[in-house]
Design an enzyme around this catalytic site. Structure first.
Site, PDB file in Angstrom:
ATOM      1  N   ASP A   1       1.474  -5.429  10.984  1.00 35.27           N
ATOM      2  CA  ASP A   1       1.303  -5.500   9.537  1.00 35.27           C
ATOM      3  C   ASP A   1       2.175  -6.582   8.900  1.00 35.27           C
ATOM      4  O   ASP A   1       1.852  -7.059   7.818  1.00 35.27           O
ATOM      5  CB  ASP A   1       1.582  -4.131   8.909  1.00 35.27           C
ATOM      6  CG  ASP A   1       0.440  -3.150   9.190  1.00 35.27           C
ATOM      7  OD1 ASP A   1      -0.618  -3.600   9.699  1.00 35.27           O
ATOM      8  OD2 ASP A   1       0.591  -1.965   8.928  1.00 35.27           O
TER       9      ASP A   1
ATOM     10  N   GLY B   1       1.188  -9.921   6.896  1.00 36.88           N
ATOM     11  CA  GLY B   1       2.168 -10.430   5.939  1.00 36.88           C
ATOM     12  C   GLY B   1       2.471  -9.438   4.833  1.00 36.88           C
ATOM     13  O   GLY B   1       1.631  -9.172   3.983  1.00 36.88           O
TER      14      GLY B   1
ATOM     15  N   TYR C   1      -4.116   1.566   4.814  1.00 36.29           N
ATOM     16  CA  TYR C   1      -2.783   2.176   4.670  1.00 36.29           C
ATOM     17  C   TYR C   1      -1.937   1.535   3.590  1.00 36.29           C
ATOM     18  O   TYR C   1      -2.031   0.340   3.336  1.00 36.29           O
ATOM     19  CB  TYR C   1      -2.007   2.071   5.981  1.00 36.29           C
ATOM     20  CG  TYR C   1      -2.106   3.328   6.819  1.00 36.29           C
ATOM     21  CD1 TYR C   1      -1.724   4.564   6.316  1.00 36.29           C
ATOM     22  CD2 TYR C   1      -2.601   3.286   8.115  1.00 36.29           C
ATOM     23  CE1 TYR C   1      -1.823   5.720   7.075  1.00 36.29           C
ATOM     24  CE2 TYR C   1      -2.711   4.432   8.893  1.00 36.29           C
ATOM     25  CZ  TYR C   1      -2.314   5.646   8.360  1.00 36.29           C
ATOM     26  OH  TYR C   1      -2.420   6.780   9.110  1.00 36.29           O
TER      27      TYR C   1
END
Lengths: 695, 695
Positions: free
Chosen positions: B323, B328, B407
């Protein structure tokens, strides 16, 4: 507002789970007194609610919640009383509804009543009046009014040692000021005093070791008697430096009042409903905890706490305290103050206790209840539309703070909207210290030097949380679930698969943590299946991963705190089996407690079970922990895991500026004093950087 | 208010640690463009500050803090750029002070630039325009406008696989509503799409397994196309039930404004002073962290985060995301909103990033800073006098929230007055799902059914926090300290003694946690001795005890995330060695990263060292985690341990009602609307129950 049925019942007579009232305690001790000849002098150690048997109470609670009414169980008070200046003690159950003594049992000599405030006061008085003590103080060329005695439980040194004793550690006020608020733990004296509490006299004075090892002769060097250079004091008025000015006010405002409803000891908040208990021993307890009408816990409370010290040098090897069983979290509970211990809107509950003469008294504000904003409960930004939704995490905190001699502990039950129940422990207060020859400090491997000639010995704080679940009703089991890699085979050709392995605990016993397996303990109700997952409904325990008791299994520290030998214990429920180290911990021999309960080897699958979680702080003091210790915290979490079919906080309204009224730094700097922004900032409509793609 | 020297310098030109400005980014990408023929189409992946070498920056910072002035190091920007539709990529360092390209390196084919928002958008467009995809959607008899493509990094499947690819998971909106805010993860489609990003076309469509094991044939059953019964939606407007009304406003008021000072990115708060950085990859970083004028950290940031999935069935075995390195945290940082993400007085910081054409843009409010009251810092009641002193625990929270596809993660740096620096991770957002034959669900051991035909596979979130200390100056070491029982001998005749055993790490490598030994990692400066304890000054790491990466060591998940194989890594500092899984994580082969850094086997005792802490969530989804997940949190703490001679919060003023203005429940109920009590309640003068004994 029309009163609910519950409130009507409460007003008429106490609820079976209400803590003992002043009247009930007085009635009970008076009835006890009548069991003895009038010239017998009694010493009342403790009295409090004797909770009804579960087979009576649980149907009552279920009916009550259903809006029905069953006959109220009789109110009973358990009284622990002794004949003063004798070794004879009694446990008496008094039915205060019927005003009759239900049972009176003389305690065996192996069961010593707790060390309560009135006896501590007596011990301090005996100490200071003693010629033996005065001679020691004279030896130190110290004014007697500078000396501060601190009474502790005696501990245990050998088999068959049941004479009631107290040991008194000796300290002095800062000799430069002799101020009553000075930090006496910076001036430990080089002797302790053993009291015979049956004779109410000093039995002996024992000199403390000043060398760095148990086998080394006592050093000739003696205690410090200078407060120069000025010691750091924790009381602000005594500090030599000025206060920092940088801390600006931060207040919690609840313009529409609190979100919870307190009807006596019945608390309702965000779909939760439960009763708060209070007694001399555990202090705060929670009962009949339901969420959205479904049962979660029958009862939860800290069951015991043991603080064994690791300094091996006699006579310090006995230093170890049971802060609940011996001192009583109810007796030592602080009287909390508005604006001191919490922010926002605070509900306080009082607690009732008894003096040694049997008179009941009220200890004010021993529990406080308030809401806390704990940040973000959940958030998601839809990257396709840029819409962000945030729901904040509101919690209900129930707090009790106890002072046991030098130490403070704050205990919190914390409930949140997502169904979590947390138990948080916060340790603060002052390190217990002992003198050491300054020349010897460097060689010492079981303590930290906190001032010249002052050693803070290593010790552990070992807690046990007793969890009596009724997850969605009767018949609970504990599943031990590990996350383990799949073997490299045709079902896992790329080696990345992992699965859960589950085992149901069948017999009472202990379980180990295993962080390397991501081990989870799930309390399930095998009789109820979650509609989404197809698995039994459950709650998982997120334990505190910590060190077991360090003392050798043959030592008294270990024998008396066997609950410290394993992190998880599972027992079959029995009425009044509430305490991890047994019913009577003062000078205990370690025969009673969790190890005895699990040894019954009972079935615990789909049964009425109790889960006990032991956790510890291994406290090797830092210089920063002196003269007062920044809090050390740890949190156990009970978390719904398949209890709900989906996230139970979906109906919590989104977080926005109209509701929360935050202020930008720039606005605040420009208008310090003005509180809320006039403009309503459009909220939660964040434009995300990733662009919408039409399907 | 007179500006400080720092502010004058800041105003004149950017500080060496200030994040890249819009001008600097535009200057850099323009200079890069000039390195190529004008007809070459470039794709700018990322650009940000190239931090100065430590040997230049550290003396500058030290001089600056001392009020002196050294020559400002040149400002440099690192640009990652590719020639569009070719596999050729470059890393370019541009000196924007001098306006010259300092270096231009063509990246090896093994180093693929990250997958940034503009390429994700491109990938979604390619997908939805593809005839292959349209045919699949037709097969499912689903309107195309109901379909939602979610682009992920491809991962890795074999050696020597360096063609730039993207995989696209396919979902649909709720067919009952086709609402743009509906939760698409409740409707996973049964195929994924592989894109060739060099050719900018669909390479293949792959059908997903619907059975419960990798070796079982694909089921004939297909994806769900009904939203009935109505799925739980997380967006409030789409929910079928009404909102709960019980949540009452709770606001944080700071009438005298915030307690911190923000001068650009320099933050000063309660004796702390540090600089906040921001870049496309790590998002928020902290630099030059000092406390009361003493150095603590040179730099701290989350270095990487990997999310390997445990579903073993091809083609899902590649599912795993970096991630930070690939997406980034700067690119995915949320634009925070007043009143949504925090309470109280909030300072927001913006961040600057580049579009694929090289134009810089500002992402607003990517970091927020505010104060929090975190309860009690310390308390003690003097039982002899009844006087209680409470000091509250004020914290400074710096927050960044990122959205990576499904997420969300919130990351916090939290500082407190006692010298603690905490890094907290909060995981929320939506589970990534895959379809499953409803008949097969029960047999599946690597996922949780969250809706009919919808599986949420098990996965881990593996984080690495990079801690670059300079505890009280140069030359730091790591001590590994265990608490162990003393042997039963003449120095421990009662078996209760325990001591600490300490070992100093001498060479770069990994260390294991050991909760059973109460293991503590202490970063010390052996060149400075604590006056109280006589030990070197230090900070201890309170690690998160969690599970290591579960994937088999030979798997790509494990090879690419080797930092997940141990909880603690210690390396000797090197400039620009910042990332636990190496510099280029997209489709990485695992050759770069922590395992390579420690393999240099360098001395790390009394050196310039870096401590890297890996921790994880093993996330076996609960039904409660859907359709949006209540936060899961974990906290790493750096805690002074002999850094100070005594408790550094002694000068924090005591907590009292005049300052905190709490309200009693009863008063609040009576006067909802009125905020503060007219009467000043006497505070912290609690009369304790234990009685004063005069010495």
């Amino acid at each position: 507002m029309t009163p609910t049925q519950t409130e009507i019942v409460s007003a008429a007579c106490p609820h079976p789970l209400d803590p003992a009232s002043i009247d009930e305690l007085n009635t009970a001790t008076e009835l006890v007194r009548k069991q003895f000849d009038s010239d017998v002098k009694l010493f009342f150690y403790a009295a409090g609610l004797h909770e009804p048997a579960k087979k009576i109470l649980r149907p009552f609670l279920q009916a009550e919640r259903a809006g029905k009414y069953l006959n109220m169980p009789a109110r009973e008070i358990c009284v622990i009383v002794g004949i003063a200046r004798t070794p004879r003690n009694f446990e008496v159950i008094v039915n205060v509804t019927e005003k009759v003594v239900k049972s009176l049992v003389e305690l065996p000599r192996t069961s010593l009543p707790p060390l309560v405030p009135s006896e501590i006061t007596l011990a301090m008085e005996i100490t200071m009046a003693s010629d033996l003590v005065k001679a020691e103080v004279e030896r130190l060329q110290m004014p007697l009014d500078q000396v501060f005695p601190e009474a502790w439980d005696y501990g245990r040194d050998s088999e068959n040692e049941y004479d009631r004793k107290v040991q008194v550690f000796m300290y002095a006020r800062n000799p430069e000021t002799n101020h009553p608020e000075s930090n006496v733990y910076a001036f430990p004296l080089d002797f302790l005093v053993i009291l015979d509490m049956t004779k109410e006299e000093v039995e002996s004075v024992q000199h403390l070791p000043l060398g760095a090892s148990a086998s080394k002769n006592r050093s000739q060097n003696t205690v410090r008697k200078t407060g120069k250079p000025i010691e750091p004091e924790y009381v602000h008025e005594l500090q030599s430096h000025s206060m920092r000015k940088s801390v600006k006010p931060l207040q919690v405002i609840q313009p529409e009042g609190p979100g919870f409803q307190a009807s006596g000891n019945l608390i309702e908040w965000e779909k939760w409903r439960f009763r708060v208990g209070f007694n001399w021993r555990e202090g705060m307890t929670l009962h009949d905890v339901t969420l959205d009408g479904r049962e979660v816990l029958y009862r939860i409370a800290l069951s015991e706490m043991s603080v064994p010290y690791g300094d091996p040098r006699a006579p310090l090897h006995r230093k170890s305290a049971f802060d609940l069983g011996t001192y009583g979290a109810g007796y030592t509970a602080n009287n909390l103050g508005l604006g001191c211990d919490c922010l926002g809107v605070i509900k306080y509950l009082d607690g009732n206790l008894v003096e040694s003469d049997g008179r009941a008294y009220t200890s004010k504000n021993v529990i406080c209840i308030h809401e806390v904003d704990a940040g973000i409960q959940w958030k998601h930004t839809n990257l396709n539309t840029g819409k962000a939704v945030v729901v904040r995490r509101r919690q209900l905190h129930l707090q009790m703070i106890i002072t046991v001699a030098n130490y403070e502990y704050a205990f919190y039950f914390i409930l949140d909207q997502s169904g979590e129940i947390m138990f948080e422990t916060l340790a603060t207060g002052i390190l217990s210290t002992t003198p050491i020859d300054p020349e010897e400090t460097k060689k010492c491997r079981f303590g930290t030097r906190v001032a010249s000639g002052v050693l803070a010995p290593y010790h552990q704080h070992i807690f046990n949380l007793r969890i009596d679940p009724c997850i969605d009703g009767d018949g609970n089991s504990v599943e031990v679930i590990d996350s383990v890699p799949m073997p490299l085979d045709e079902d896992n050709p790329y080696g990345i698969g992992y699965v859960t392995e589950s085992r149901t605990v069948s017999r009472s016993g202990t379980e180990q943590l295993d962080a390397e397996k991501g081990r989870v303990f799930k309390i399930v109700n095998p009789n109820r299946i979650n509609a989404t997952s197809g698995q039994p409904v459950g709650y998982k325990l997120v334990p505190i991963v910590s060190q077991r008791a360090l003392a050798h299994p043959t030592s008294w520290h270990a024998r008396r705190s066997q609950f410290g030998s394993a992190p998880v214990w599972i027992t079959k429920y029995r009425d009044h089996e509430l305490y991890a180290a047994g019913n009577y911990t003062n000078q205990s021999d370690g025969d009673d407690g969790l190890q005895a309960y699990v040894a019954r080897d009972e079935p615990v699958e789909n049964q009425d079970i109790v889960l006990w979680h032991t956790f510890s702080f291994t406290h090797n003091p830092r210089p920063e922990d002196f003269p007062v210790m920044p809090c050390e915290t740890a949190r156990v979490v009970l978390k719904p895991n398949g209890f709900f079919d989906f996230n139970p906080t979906l109906d919590v309204p989104p977080s926005n500026q109209c509701f929360n009224k935050s202020v930008s730094y720039e606005e605040s700097k420009n208008q310090a004093g003005m509180q809320t922004s006039g403009q309503e900032v459009p909220c939660c409509k964040t434009k995300a950087k990733i662009h919408r793609v039409e399907g």
